[in-house]
Design a protein around this motif. Structure first.
Motif, PDB file in Angstrom:
ATOM      1  N   THR A  22      30.343  42.423  35.324  1.00 38.32           N
ATOM      2  CA  THR A  22      32.267  41.726  35.970  1.00 38.32           C
ATOM      3  C   THR A  22      33.273  41.815  33.545  1.00 38.32           C
ATOM      4  O   THR A  22      33.780  42.300  33.958  1.00 38.32           O
ATOM      5  CB  THR A  22      31.088  40.580  35.770  1.00 38.32           C
ATOM      6  OG1 THR A  22      30.061  40.805  37.456  1.00 38.32           O
ATOM      7  CG2 THR A  22      32.710  40.634  36.734  1.00 38.32           C
ATOM      8  N   ARG A  25      34.117  44.615  33.249  1.00 38.39           N
ATOM      9  CA  ARG A  25      35.364  45.293  34.599  1.00 38.39           C
ATOM     10  C   ARG A  25      36.650  44.539  33.664  1.00 38.39           C
ATOM     11  O   ARG A  25      37.812  45.069  33.873  1.00 38.39           O
ATOM     12  CB  ARG A  25      34.724  44.921  35.314  1.00 38.39           C
ATOM     13  CG  ARG A  25      35.948  45.671  36.412  1.00 38.39           C
ATOM     14  CD  ARG A  25      34.802  46.306  37.500  1.00 38.39           C
ATOM     15  NE  ARG A  25      34.097  44.199  38.094  1.00 38.39           N
ATOM     16  CZ  ARG A  25      35.287  44.359  39.066  1.00 38.39           C
ATOM     17  NH1 ARG A  25      35.748  44.738  39.435  1.00 38.39           N
ATOM     18  NH2 ARG A  25      34.437  43.435  39.328  1.00 38.39           N
ATOM     19  N   LEU A  26      36.554  43.354  33.461  1.00 38.99           N
ATOM     20  CA  LEU A  26      37.649  43.121  33.152  1.00 38.99           C
ATOM     21  C   LEU A  26      38.203  43.154  32.078  1.00 38.99           C
ATOM     22  O   LEU A  26      39.654  43.186  31.961  1.00 38.99           O
ATOM     23  CB  LEU A  26      37.378  41.295  33.316  1.00 38.99           C
ATOM     24  CG  LEU A  26      36.638  40.485  34.407  1.00 38.99           C
ATOM     25  CD1 LEU A  26      36.454  39.168  33.732  1.00 38.99           C
ATOM     26  CD2 LEU A  26      39.078  40.388  35.523  1.00 38.99           C
ATOM     27  N   ASN A  29      40.105  45.935  32.102  1.00 36.95           N
ATOM     28  CA  ASN A  29      41.480  46.311  32.758  1.00 36.95           C
ATOM     29  C   ASN A  29      42.378  45.867  32.479  1.00 36.95           C
ATOM     30  O   ASN A  29      42.748  44.717  31.486  1.00 36.95           O
ATOM     31  CB  ASN A  29      41.776  45.665  33.929  1.00 36.95           C
ATOM     32  CG  ASN A  29      42.745  45.455  34.817  1.00 36.95           C
ATOM     33  OD1 ASN A  29      43.890  46.036  34.339  1.00 36.95           O
ATOM     34  ND2 ASN A  29      42.097  45.082  36.252  1.00 36.95           N
ATOM     35  N   LEU A  32      45.280  43.188  33.647  1.00 33.51           N
ATOM     36  CA  LEU A  32      44.690  41.693  33.450  1.00 33.51           C
ATOM     37  C   LEU A  32      44.857  41.340  32.097  1.00 33.51           C
ATOM     38  O   LEU A  32      45.524  40.210  31.642  1.00 33.51           O
ATOM     39  CB  LEU A  32      43.617  42.097  33.725  1.00 33.51           C
ATOM     40  CG  LEU A  32      42.884  40.468  34.399  1.00 33.51           C
ATOM     41  CD1 LEU A  32      44.126  40.151  36.055  1.00 33.51           C
ATOM     42  CD2 LEU A  32      41.722  40.489  34.852  1.00 33.51           C
ATOM     43  N   GLY A 282      47.154  43.606  37.588  1.00 35.07           N
ATOM     44  CA  GLY A 282      45.902  43.216  37.244  1.00 35.07           C
ATOM     45  C   GLY A 282      44.653  43.075  37.916  1.00 35.07           C
ATOM     46  O   GLY A 282      43.183  43.646  38.467  1.00 35.07           O
ATOM     47  N   ASP A 285      44.367  45.158  40.706  1.00 33.93           N
ATOM     48  CA  ASP A 285      43.254  46.466  40.936  1.00 33.93           C
ATOM     49  C   ASP A 285      42.084  46.013  40.832  1.00 33.93           C
ATOM     50  O   ASP A 285      41.361  46.641  41.446  1.00 33.93           O
ATOM     51  CB  ASP A 285      44.082  47.269  39.529  1.00 33.93           C
ATOM     52  CG  ASP A 285      45.470  48.050  39.830  1.00 33.93           C
ATOM     53  OD1 ASP A 285      46.123  47.611  41.159  1.00 33.93           O
ATOM     54  OD2 ASP A 285      45.862  47.748  38.550  1.00 33.93           O
ATOM     55  N   TRP A 286      41.850  44.750  40.551  1.00 35.34           N
ATOM     56  CA  TRP A 286      40.227  44.372  39.908  1.00 35.34           C
ATOM     57  C   TRP A 286      39.475  43.633  41.365  1.00 35.34           C
ATOM     58  O   TRP A 286      38.981  43.855  41.598  1.00 35.34           O
ATOM     59  CB  TRP A 286      40.309  42.766  39.084  1.00 35.34           C
ATOM     60  CG  TRP A 286      39.112  42.723  38.868  1.00 35.34           C
ATOM     61  CD1 TRP A 286      38.742  43.388  37.822  1.00 35.34           C
ATOM     62  CD2 TRP A 286      38.300  41.736  39.306  1.00 35.34           C
ATOM     63  NE1 TRP A 286      36.632  42.779  37.999  1.00 35.34           N
ATOM     64  CE2 TRP A 286      37.005  41.330  38.220  1.00 35.34           C
ATOM     65  CE3 TRP A 286      38.836  40.119  39.837  1.00 35.34           C
ATOM     66  CZ2 TRP A 286      36.500  40.197  38.242  1.00 35.34           C
ATOM     67  CZ3 TRP A 286      37.625  39.085  39.698  1.00 35.34           C
ATOM     68  CH2 TRP A 286      36.547  39.402  39.303  1.00 35.34           C
ATOM     69  N   ASN A 291      38.372  49.764  43.988  1.00 37.99           N
ATOM     70  CA  ASN A 291      39.038  49.858  42.689  1.00 37.99           C
ATOM     71  C   ASN A 291      36.032  49.686  42.707  1.00 37.99           C
ATOM     72  O   ASN A 291      36.361  49.389  41.260  1.00 37.99           O
ATOM     73  CB  ASN A 291      39.184  49.081  42.077  1.00 37.99           C
ATOM     74  CG  ASN A 291      40.435  49.846  41.916  1.00 37.99           C
ATOM     75  OD1 ASN A 291      40.222  51.157  42.245  1.00 37.99           O
ATOM     76  ND2 ASN A 291      41.861  49.136  42.215  1.00 37.99           N
ATOM     77  N   VAL A 292      36.348  48.461  43.527  1.00 36.86           N
ATOM     78  CA  VAL A 292      35.153  47.649  42.854  1.00 36.86           C
ATOM     79  C   VAL A 292      33.932  48.698  43.561  1.00 36.86           C
ATOM     80  O   VAL A 292      33.343  49.177  42.555  1.00 36.86           O
ATOM     81  CB  VAL A 292      34.904  46.782  44.084  1.00 36.86           C
ATOM     82  CG1 VAL A 292      33.400  46.445  44.112  1.00 36.86           C
ATOM     83  CG2 VAL A 292      36.050  45.694  43.604  1.00 36.86           C
ATOM     84  N   ASN A 295      34.120  51.224  40.232  1.00 37.86           N
ATOM     85  CA  ASN A 295      32.969  50.645  39.370  1.00 37.86           C
ATOM     86  C   ASN A 295      32.115  50.299  39.446  1.00 37.86           C
ATOM     87  O   ASN A 295      31.009  50.983  38.421  1.00 37.86           O
ATOM     88  CB  ASN A 295      34.051  49.135  39.118  1.00 37.86           C
ATOM     89  CG  ASN A 295      35.539  49.622  38.537  1.00 37.86           C
ATOM     90  OD1 ASN A 295      35.452  49.785  37.326  1.00 37.86           O
ATOM     91  ND2 ASN A 295      36.142  48.463  38.892  1.00 37.86           N
TER      92      ASN A 295
END
Length: 308
Positions: A22, A25-26, A29, A32, A282, A285-286, A291-292, A295
């Protein structure tokens, strides 16, 4: 002799596995992260404005009026000799305070209105017609009309902007709640005898938070712009309280001789709105389910490569 040679690659793979996907992934971005950095810097300025500002925001010094930027006055002085840097710091503080307050009020009321409209058909017709009536006016014109009736005060600015942005949040929540309302688990809750309040606020509301959170970032940004527009037109924060909007209004008369009165407050407005928009894009998109899934696939491929 072979045992120590095998422990090195095993420890290397375990270090890779310890990374939180997580967080990875943050941090990957970029929108974000960049938006969060700009927002964090703005919040730091807002909190520590009294410590950052070298002068009193209301101190008048006619002997140094319209002084250009220097080591004493970093952003110069205005037509009353007040330090522009100190007033800009307090202006950022007031803009963030008004934006956050309006966003919280509009989000809470909009969430309630949207949930009630989606769940009850009778209330849906009444509440949505009221929202349509408010949507008929441009946001800035509606805010000016409300401010002309209430008067130029800080609390009235918050009330006016909250009324302006409640309909947009209510519509977003209503559209998401209508989809959740048709899910099987909602029908199961009704069959078990669950109350409407429990279904609405404990089961439907958590499922509409994703689009609501994204919308909140845009409302925050538009609130700052609208408040600056109201103050620029003289219908917002009353003088001599510094606001980024009324600082632009003070500087428009001397824009050719004292450019710093408009440039520096304008830069901070741009940075505030840019940070919120980048953070909202951002975040969208997250939180996007597509996108999940992508990912998750990337995570599986990365795990396969790390194991191999």
């Amino acid at each position: 002799m072979n045992a120590p040679q095998q422990t090195e690659p095993l420890s290397h793979t375990t270090e890779k596995k310890k990374k939180n996907p997580t967080i990875v992934r943050l941090l990957s971005n970029r929108l974000l992260v960049r938006g969060a950095i700009l927002i964090l810097l703005s919040v730091i300025i807002a909190i520590f404005a009294p410590l950052i500002s070298p002068f009193d925001m209301l101190k008048v010094d006619p002997a140094h009026r319209l002084a250009p930027p220097s080591t004493l006055h970093w952003f110069g002085t205005d037509n009353f000799g007040r330090d522009v840097f100190s007033r800009t710091m307090y202006g950022v503080r007031i803009s963030i305070m008004i934006g956050a307050t309006v966003t919280i009020i509009a989000s809470v009321i909009g969430l309630i209105v949207g949930l009630l409209s989606a769940y009850y058909k009778v209330l849906d017709y009444i509440l949505m017609r009221i929202c349509d009536g408010l949507f008929a006016f441009p946001s800035i014109l509606l805010a000016i009309a409300i401010m002309s009736a209430l008067g130029p005060k800080t609390i009235n600015v918050i009330i006016a902007l909250s009324l302006v942005f409640i309909p947009s949040i209510a519509r977003i929540v209503r559209s998401a709640a209508l989809v959740v309302k048709e899910k099987t688990f909602v029908e199961a809750l009704k069959a078990q005898g669950a109350s409407s309040v429990r279904i609405l606020f404990l089961h439907i509301a958590p499922n509409v938070l994703s689009p609501l959170i994204v919308q909140v970032t845009y409302v925050f940004a538009v609130t700052i712009l609208t408040e600056a527009s109201l103050s620029f037109l003289g219908a917002g924060i009353p003088a001599p309280i510094p606001s980024l909007g009324n600082m632009l209004y003070d500087g428009k008369l001397a824009i050719y001789t004292a450019w710093w009165m408009t440039v520096f407050p304008g830069i901070f407005i741009i940075l505030l709105v840019l940070g919120l928009n980048l953070f909202g894009d951002g975040l969208r998109d997250w939180l996007n389910p597509k996108n999940v899934v992508l990912n998750r696939r990337r995570k599986k491929r990365w795990q396969r490569k790390s194991l191999s």
